[in-house]
Design a protein around this motif. Sequence first.
Motif, mmCIF file in Angstrom:
data_model
loop_
_atom_site.group_PDB
_atom_site.id
_atom_site.type_symbol
_atom_site.label_atom_id
_atom_site.label_comp_id
_atom_site.label_asym_id
_atom_site.label_seq_id
_atom_site.Cartn_x
_atom_site.Cartn_y
_atom_site.Cartn_z
ATOM 1 N N TYR A 118 42.047 43.518 48.646
ATOM 2 C CA TYR A 118 42.382 43.177 50.023
ATOM 3 C C TYR A 118 43.333 44.218 50.571
ATOM 4 C CZ TYR A 118 40.496 38.640 48.790
ATOM 5 O OH TYR A 118 39.661 37.638 48.381
ATOM 6 N N ASP A 119 43.259 44.439 51.901
ATOM 7 C CA ASP A 119 44.258 45.324 52.505
ATOM 8 C C ASP A 119 45.502 44.495 52.836
ATOM 9 O OD1 ASP A 119 43.786 44.010 54.933
ATOM 10 O OD2 ASP A 119 42.602 45.648 55.771
ATOM 11 N N ASN A 120 46.506 45.134 53.401
ATOM 12 C CA ASN A 120 47.772 44.446 53.671
ATOM 13 C C ASN A 120 47.657 43.303 54.676
ATOM 14 O OD1 ASN A 120 49.392 45.839 51.871
ATOM 15 N ND2 ASN A 120 49.872 47.460 53.326
ATOM 16 N N SER A 121 46.600 43.305 55.492
ATOM 17 C CA SER A 121 46.424 42.232 56.473
ATOM 18 C C SER A 121 45.673 41.040 55.890
ATOM 19 C CB SER A 121 45.669 42.752 57.698
ATOM 20 O OG SER A 121 44.320 43.027 57.362
ATOM 21 N N GLY A 122 45.168 41.164 54.661
ATOM 22 C CA GLY A 122 44.414 40.093 54.040
ATOM 23 C C GLY A 122 42.914 40.228 54.204
ATOM 24 N N GLN A 123 42.478 41.329 54.820
ATOM 25 C CA GLN A 123 41.046 41.557 55.006
ATOM 26 C C GLN A 123 40.431 42.039 53.699
ATOM 27 O OE1 GLN A 123 40.074 44.332 58.100
ATOM 28 N NE2 GLN A 123 37.902 43.888 58.003
ATOM 29 N N HIS A 124 39.278 41.453 53.342
ATOM 30 C CA HIS A 124 38.561 41.844 52.133
ATOM 31 C C HIS A 124 38.117 43.296 52.277
ATOM 32 C CE1 HIS A 124 35.004 41.773 49.340
ATOM 33 N NE2 HIS A 124 35.949 41.268 48.582
ATOM 34 N N CYS A 125 38.353 44.101 51.280
ATOM 35 C CA CYS A 125 38.109 45.538 51.380
ATOM 36 C C CYS A 125 36.641 45.941 51.372
ATOM 37 C CB CYS A 125 38.841 46.268 50.257
ATOM 38 S SG CYS A 125 40.625 46.264 50.493
ATOM 39 N N PHE A 126 35.750 45.022 51.039
ATOM 40 C CA PHE A 126 34.332 45.380 51.025
ATOM 41 C C PHE A 126 33.572 44.632 52.104
ATOM 42 C CE2 PHE A 126 35.947 46.284 46.766
ATOM 43 C CZ PHE A 126 35.703 47.638 46.741
ATOM 44 N N ASN A 127 34.278 44.367 53.214
ATOM 45 C CA ASN A 127 33.692 43.817 54.444
ATOM 46 C C ASN A 127 32.920 42.516 54.243
ATOM 47 O OD1 ASN A 127 34.731 45.881 56.051
ATOM 48 N ND2 ASN A 127 33.071 47.233 55.407
ATOM 49 N N ASP A 128 33.477 41.609 53.455
ATOM 50 C CA ASP A 128 32.912 40.265 53.334
ATOM 51 C C ASP A 128 33.882 39.326 54.052
ATOM 52 O OD1 ASP A 128 31.851 37.839 52.735
ATOM 53 O OD2 ASP A 128 31.827 38.122 50.561
#
Length: 101
Positions: free
Chosen positions: A37-47
């Motif tokens: 995950y990035d620092n914003s909580g977004q999944h790094c592989f666009n799921d």
Amino acid sequence: MIIEAGKYYRRRDGKKAGPMEPYSHTRWIDMAVSRLYDNSGQHCFNDPMCDLIAEWPTDDKPDIFALIAAERDARAAYDAARTSWLKTVDALEEAMNGDCT
């Protein structure tokens, strides 16, 4: 939301993620399943269903706000179905000119 080491978070799909550990200065890793995950909580592989949306309650009690919203939605669906049913009954009574015998 600020991601912190050792904490658990709720994913968009409702599942529990964590414990989180730093992976790099801009990434976090879910140690249980090795998701990044990035620092914003977004999944790094666009799921997007895996995005982190809230901190997981520490006592694992159900989310009271989610329960209230579900109850409100169920009540609204019941009320809508009841209203539709009553309109149907009224229409049938009118079609029979009030003669229900």
